[in-house]
Design an enzyme around this catalytic site. Structure first.
Site, PDB file in Angstrom:
ATOM      1  CB  SER A  79      -6.847   1.269 -35.926  1.00 18.34           C
ATOM      2  OG  SER A  79      -7.669   2.380 -35.700  1.00 18.34           O
TER       3      SER A  79
HETATM    4  N1  SAH Z   1      -6.734   5.954 -32.275  1.00 15.83           N
HETATM    5  C1  SAH Z   1      -7.453   4.984 -31.499  1.00 15.83           C
HETATM    6  C2  SAH Z   1      -8.607   4.409 -32.280  1.00 15.83           C
HETATM    7  C3  SAH Z   1      -9.871   4.622 -31.548  1.00 15.83           C
HETATM    8  S1  SAH Z   1     -11.375   4.388 -32.427  1.00 15.83           S
HETATM    9  C4  SAH Z   1      -6.536   3.909 -30.945  1.00 15.83           C
HETATM   10  O1  SAH Z   1      -5.338   3.913 -31.254  1.00 15.83           O
HETATM   11  O2  SAH Z   1      -6.982   3.079 -30.151  1.00 15.83           O
HETATM   12  C5  SAH Z   1     -11.903   6.063 -32.616  1.00 15.83           C
HETATM   13  C6  SAH Z   1     -12.183   6.838 -31.377  1.00 15.83           C
HETATM   14  O3  SAH Z   1     -12.702   8.109 -31.764  1.00 15.83           O
HETATM   15  C7  SAH Z   1     -13.223   6.234 -30.435  1.00 15.83           C
HETATM   16  O4  SAH Z   1     -12.667   6.024 -29.180  1.00 15.83           O
HETATM   17  C8  SAH Z   1     -14.345   7.290 -30.384  1.00 15.83           C
HETATM   18  O5  SAH Z   1     -14.958   7.407 -29.117  1.00 15.83           O
HETATM   19  C9  SAH Z   1     -13.589   8.556 -30.758  1.00 15.83           C
HETATM   20  N2  SAH Z   1     -14.396   9.654 -31.285  1.00 15.83           N
HETATM   21  C10 SAH Z   1     -15.492   9.589 -32.088  1.00 15.83           C
HETATM   22  N3  SAH Z   1     -15.956  10.826 -32.348  1.00 15.83           N
HETATM   23  C11 SAH Z   1     -15.138  11.704 -31.705  1.00 15.83           C
HETATM   24  C12 SAH Z   1     -15.100  13.125 -31.582  1.00 15.83           C
HETATM   25  N4  SAH Z   1     -16.009  13.926 -32.162  1.00 15.83           N
HETATM   26  N5  SAH Z   1     -14.105  13.686 -30.836  1.00 15.83           N
HETATM   27  C13 SAH Z   1     -13.175  12.908 -30.212  1.00 15.83           C
HETATM   28  N6  SAH Z   1     -13.175  11.560 -30.286  1.00 15.83           N
HETATM   29  C14 SAH Z   1     -14.125  10.958 -31.017  1.00 15.83           C
END
Ligand code: SAH
Length: 227
Positions: A79
Site C-alpha cells: 500500500s
Molecule cells: N498489508 C500489505 C498489503 C498487501 S495487498 C503490505 O503491507 O504489503 C493485500 C494482500 O491481501 C495481498 O497480498 C493478497 O494476496 C492478500 N489477500 C487477499 N485476500 C486474502 C484473504 N482472503 N486472506 C488473506 N490474504 C488475502
C-alpha cells in the site's frame, strides 16, 4: 595489511547507504504523512524506523519511498505510505495490543504495527508472499510478528480475541468471523466494496457486544480472494 585495505572502504560505503534511506524515510513521513494531517506520534516514529525499501522487490527499491503503491508480484501491491499511516493511526495502536492483519503482502504493514504493539498475527492467502514476508520480517528482527498462510476470511481463531484488526484487501462484506474475533472495546479497519470502484474504508468498533460502523473514505484496494 591486505585485510585492512578491504575493510576500510566497506566501512566507508555502508553508512552512506544507510543515510540515504534514513533521509528518504524522514522526508516520506514529513511530506506524505504528517503534512496530510496524521499526528499520531507512535505511527510517525514507527514509519520512520521501518526500512520500507527492504520490503519491496529488488527492482522497486529506488521507488520504495514514493507517494504510491508498488507491485510486489502475484498481482498484489504494497500500500501507499499514506494509506498505511492513515489506517494505522485510526486503529490507535497501544503497546499492549494484540493485532490481527488480513493480507500480509510484503509484510510492511505488519512491521509498522509490530514497532508499536506487543504482538501481530498476520495471514496471507498467496503462499509465496507469506513465505517471503516471513523471511524479510525475520531478517529485520521482528520476533513479535507471526505470519500464517491461509484464507483470512476465518481470521486466526486460536489467538482471538484481538484488540485491533486491520484488513488490507477488500471483501464485499465484513466477514463475520472477524467481527466475532474482535475484543470488546476493540477496533477494526477494513475496506469494503463489491468492485474496486465502490470501496469504502470503514472503522468498526465493538462496545457492549454491539458493533458500530463509521465510513471513513473511498479507497481502492486489491480484492479479498477466497480459497
Ligand atoms: N498489508 C500489505 C498489503 C498487501 S495487498 C503490505 O503491507 O504489503 C493485500 C494482500 O491481501 C495481498 O497480498 C493478497 O494476496 C492478500 N489477500 C487477499 N485476500 C486474502 C484473504 N482472503 N486472506 C488473506 N490474504 C488475502
Amino acid at each position: 595489511m591486505k585485510l585492512c585495505a578491504v575493510v576500510i572502504p566497506l566501512l566507508m560505503i555502508l553508512p552512506v547507504q544507510q543515510d540515504e534511506y534514513t533521509q528518504k524515510r524522514k522526508d516520506m513521513v514529513r511530506e506524505q504523512i504528517e503534512k496530510r494531517g496524521i499526528k499520531n506520534e507512535a505511527v510517525l516514529t514507527a514509519m520512520e524506523s521501518v526500512p520500507r525499501h527492504e520490503f519491496v522487490p529488488e527492482g522497486q527499491v529506488s521507488r520504495a519511498y514514493r507517494d504510491g503503491p508498488l507491485p510486489i508480484g502475484h498481482g498484489q501491491t504494497i500500500s501507499q505510505p499514506y494509506v498505511v499511516g492513515y489506517m494505522t493511526a485510526y486503529l490507535e495502536p497501544k503497546p499492549t495490543d494484540k493485532v490481527l492483519e488480513i493480507g500480509t503482502g510484503s509484510g510492511y504493514q505488519a512491521a509498522v504495527l509490530a514497532e508499536i504493539t506487543d504482538e501481530v498475527f498476520t495471514i496471507e492467502i498467496v503462499e509465496a508472499l507469506s513465505e517471503s514476508a516471513k523471511e524479510i520480517l525475520k531478517k529485520q528482527g521482528y520476533t513479535n510478528v507471526h505470519v500464517y498462510h491461509g484464507d483470512g476470511f476465518h481470521g486466526i481463531p486460536e489467538h482471538a480475541p484481538y484488540d485491533k484488526i486491520i484488513v488490507t484487501a477488500a471483501p464485499g462484506e465484513i466477514p463475520q468471523p472477524l467481527i466475532d474475533q474482535l475484543k470488546e472495546g476493540g477496533k477494526m479497519i477494513i475496506p469494503v466494496g463489491e468492485t474496486s470502484f465502490s470501496q469504502q474504508l470503514k472503522l468498526v468498533t465493538k462496545k457492549d457486544g454491539q458493533i458500530s460502523i463509521e465510513e471513513l473514505l473511498p479507497v481502492r484496494f486489491v480484492p479479498f480472494t477466497r480459497d
